[in-house]
Design a protein around this motif. Structure first.
Motif, PDB file in Angstrom:
ATOM      1  N   PHE A   9      29.708  45.018  23.953  1.00  0.00           N
ATOM      2  CA  PHE A   9      29.620  44.726  25.386  1.00  0.00           C
ATOM      3  C   PHE A   9      30.047  43.283  25.657  1.00  0.00           C
ATOM      4  O   PHE A   9      30.849  43.025  26.550  1.00  0.00           O
ATOM      5  N   ILE A  18      30.856  47.550  35.236  1.00  0.00           N
ATOM      6  CA  ILE A  18      29.407  47.526  35.029  1.00  0.00           C
ATOM      7  C   ILE A  18      28.718  48.153  36.229  1.00  0.00           C
ATOM      8  O   ILE A  18      29.072  47.875  37.384  1.00  0.00           O
ATOM      9  N   ASP A  20      24.897  48.174  37.395  1.00  0.00           N
ATOM     10  CA  ASP A  20      23.592  47.570  37.138  1.00  0.00           C
ATOM     11  C   ASP A  20      22.541  48.326  37.939  1.00  0.00           C
ATOM     12  O   ASP A  20      22.601  48.366  39.167  1.00  0.00           O
ATOM     13  N   GLY A  34      29.582  43.415  38.862  1.00  0.00           N
ATOM     14  CA  GLY A  34      29.718  44.865  38.876  1.00  0.00           C
ATOM     15  C   GLY A  34      29.008  45.472  40.076  1.00  0.00           C
ATOM     16  O   GLY A  34      28.673  44.788  41.039  1.00  0.00           O
ATOM     17  N   ILE A  60      23.708  49.358  32.918  1.00  0.00           N
ATOM     18  CA  ILE A  60      22.827  48.357  32.330  1.00  0.00           C
ATOM     19  C   ILE A  60      21.503  48.266  33.074  1.00  0.00           C
ATOM     20  O   ILE A  60      21.427  48.512  34.274  1.00  0.00           O
TER      21      ILE A  60
END
Length: 95
Positions: A9, A18, A20, A34, A60
């Motif tokens: 990553f 990404i 989140d 992201g 994530i």
């Protein structure tokens, strides 16, 4: 499901999309950029994520637990390129 290690990553950070799923407060504390889509809202906004169905992207969260659940849900809904950050941001920040 294909997970991504904290090391991979970090090495690919500039090229990865990404998503989140942490809370607003958590993102304000530390933001990698992201898309910010809180875990609690994920199921309600799946239609808005259709553009990601054919892309590789990384989910994530802080510890990697909620993102693993989210990635499982998304894979079952046809998002084949979703990856989970193993150990979450906690692992990423420790390297």
């Amino acid at each position: 499901m294909i997970d991504i290690s904290a090391e991979e990553f970090k090495n690919r950070l500039t090229e990865l999309q990404i998503v989140d799923i942490r809370t607003e407060a958590e993102v304000l504390d530390f933001d990698l950029g992201g898309l910010h889509l809180p875990f609690d809202d994920l199921l309600e906004i799946l239609d808005e994520l259709e553009f990601l169905k054919s892309q590789e992207f990384v989910i994530i969260c802080y510890t990697g637990l909620q993102s693993k659940v989210a990635a499982t849900i998304l894979r079952k809904r046809g998002f084949e390129g979703v990856r989970n950050l193993t150990g979450g941001l906690e692992a990423f920040l420790s390297i």
